[in-house]
Design a protein around this motif. Structure first.
Motif, mmCIF file in Angstrom:
data_model
loop_
_atom_site.group_PDB
_atom_site.id
_atom_site.type_symbol
_atom_site.label_atom_id
_atom_site.label_comp_id
_atom_site.label_asym_id
_atom_site.label_seq_id
_atom_site.Cartn_x
_atom_site.Cartn_y
_atom_site.Cartn_z
ATOM 1 N N ASP A 187 -14.030 6.346 8.979
ATOM 2 C CA ASP A 187 -12.883 6.104 8.113
ATOM 3 C C ASP A 187 -12.706 4.625 7.815
ATOM 4 O O ASP A 187 -12.375 4.239 6.702
ATOM 5 N N TRP A 188 -12.930 3.816 8.844
ATOM 6 C CA TRP A 188 -12.836 2.362 8.683
ATOM 7 C C TRP A 188 -13.795 1.896 7.592
ATOM 8 O O TRP A 188 -13.436 1.133 6.699
ATOM 9 N N GLY A 238 -5.186 4.858 4.859
ATOM 10 C CA GLY A 238 -4.046 3.950 4.996
ATOM 11 C C GLY A 238 -2.785 4.657 5.452
ATOM 12 O O GLY A 238 -2.078 4.190 6.352
ATOM 13 N N MET A 239 -2.497 5.818 4.840
ATOM 14 C CA MET A 239 -1.296 6.563 5.217
ATOM 15 C C MET A 239 -1.404 7.036 6.665
ATOM 16 O O MET A 239 -0.437 7.000 7.416
ATOM 17 N N ARG A 240 -2.596 7.469 7.063
ATOM 18 C CA ARG A 240 -2.772 7.939 8.439
ATOM 19 C C ARG A 240 -2.579 6.780 9.416
ATOM 20 O O ARG A 240 -1.975 6.955 10.480
ATOM 21 N N ASP A 241 -3.075 5.582 9.054
ATOM 22 C CA ASP A 241 -2.865 4.399 9.899
ATOM 23 C C ASP A 241 -1.375 4.142 10.093
ATOM 24 O O ASP A 241 -0.914 3.886 11.211
ATOM 25 N N ILE A 242 -0.626 4.205 8.981
ATOM 26 C CA ILE A 242 0.811 3.948 9.060
ATOM 27 C C ILE A 242 1.499 4.999 9.928
ATOM 28 O O ILE A 242 2.306 4.679 10.801
ATOM 29 N N LEU A 243 1.129 6.279 9.722
ATOM 30 C CA LEU A 243 1.759 7.352 10.508
ATOM 31 C C LEU A 243 1.400 7.223 11.991
ATOM 32 O O LEU A 243 2.239 7.468 12.861
ATOM 33 N N GLY A 290 0.824 -1.207 0.000
ATOM 34 C CA GLY A 290 0.000 0.000 0.000
ATOM 35 C C GLY A 290 0.854 1.252 0.000
ATOM 36 O O GLY A 290 0.618 2.193 -0.765
ATOM 37 N N LEU A 291 1.895 1.245 0.831
ATOM 38 C CA LEU A 291 2.806 2.397 0.905
ATOM 39 C C LEU A 291 3.517 2.598 -0.438
ATOM 40 O O LEU A 291 3.624 3.712 -0.947
ATOM 41 N N LEU A 310 -9.491 6.199 -4.464
ATOM 42 C CA LEU A 310 -8.083 5.983 -4.121
ATOM 43 C C LEU A 310 -7.597 7.048 -3.141
ATOM 44 O O LEU A 310 -6.897 6.752 -2.173
ATOM 45 N N ALA A 311 -8.022 8.296 -3.393
ATOM 46 C CA ALA A 311 -7.585 9.393 -2.533
ATOM 47 C C ALA A 311 -8.016 9.161 -1.084
ATOM 48 O O ALA A 311 -7.209 9.243 -0.155
#
Lengths: 133, 114
Positions: free
Chosen positions: B15-16, B75-80, A39-40, B68-69
């Protein structure tokens, strides 16, 4: 104090060595972390994909230059990695949707679907690679 | 009382759920695109250009890009949230991710309606 000296040293399971060589992820763990990594990767790859889409739609010569560019071995390899990332993200995502619905959460089924996700995404990548080039 | 943090989660379902709905939309688009790419006529420039000139394809692609946006943002927020602990740094990276996502969306619209 004698007691403290003879006490067995406890394993430190978060050492780098332990993370790399001792702790082994279960297959479902591999599916999960690869879902995150793919995903990243795809997030950053959008820039490149949009560039290719832009060029390919701009003009006939742009389309042909993208086609030649995509045939370069290095570019082809990078695109195949991205295709794999997309396929893995897709298949693992479908698996997670079923897990959300409490389907396939028992150990045997979870292991089986993990193998399926890993195998199908590699298979799809090979198939798409063969079709596109 | 729950202590709320500016870079924390929204403490809710939205968001989920959005991540899953946008995933389903993108999955449908992907299947259609793959069928067009490998199932139909050989892709030459006129075929490719015509495909993306049709109204339904433009709208479907924009819908894909919007999905996608939103999906990528969650997804990016989850990772951060998982790996970047200092609030200031996390907020900066979240803003950077949003800027990148907005730029992607704008560029997509530009490509589709040239």
């Amino acid at each position: 104090m004698a007691n403290a000296i003879t006490r067995k040293s406890r394993p430190k399971y978060l050492s780098l060595r332990a993370l790399l060589f001792e702790i082994r992820l279960p297959l479902s763990g591999w599916v999960s972390i690869l879902h995150r990594i793919s995903g990243l990767l795809l997030f950053f790859a959008v820039l490149w994909i949009l560039f290719l889409l832009d060029r390919s739609l701009a003009s006939e010569s742009g389309f042909e230059s993208v086609r030649r560019y995509a045939a370069l071995p290095l570019v082809k390899g990078a695109l195949l990695v991205l295709i794999w990332a997309y396929c893995h993200h897709f298949c693992a995502g479908i698996r997670f949707l079923f897990l959300d619905l409490d389907k396939g959460v028992d150990k045997a089924t979870a292991r089986l679907t993990s193998v399926a996700v890993l195998a199908v995404s590699v298979g799809l990548t090979a198939w798409l690679g063969a079709k596109l080039w | 009382m729950v202590e709320r943090v500016v870079t924390g989660a929204h403490y809710g379902l939205r968001d989920w759920l959005a991540q899953r709905i946008t995933a389903a939309i993108m999955a449908v688009y992907t299947v259609i695109l793959v069928v067009v790419l490998v199932g139909g006529v050989p892709i030459t420039y006129p075929v490719w250009k015509d495909l993306f000139t049709q109204g339904w394809m433009r709208v479907a692609t924009l819908l894909f890009a919007a999905s996608l946006a939103w999906h990528a943002w969650v997804g990016m927020r989850d990772i951060l949230m998982d790996y970047v602990k200092p609030t200031g740094l996390r907020l900066s990276l979240e803003v950077a991710a949003l800027v990148v996502i907005a730029a992607y969306l704008g560029w997509t619209a530009q490509i589709l309606w040239r």
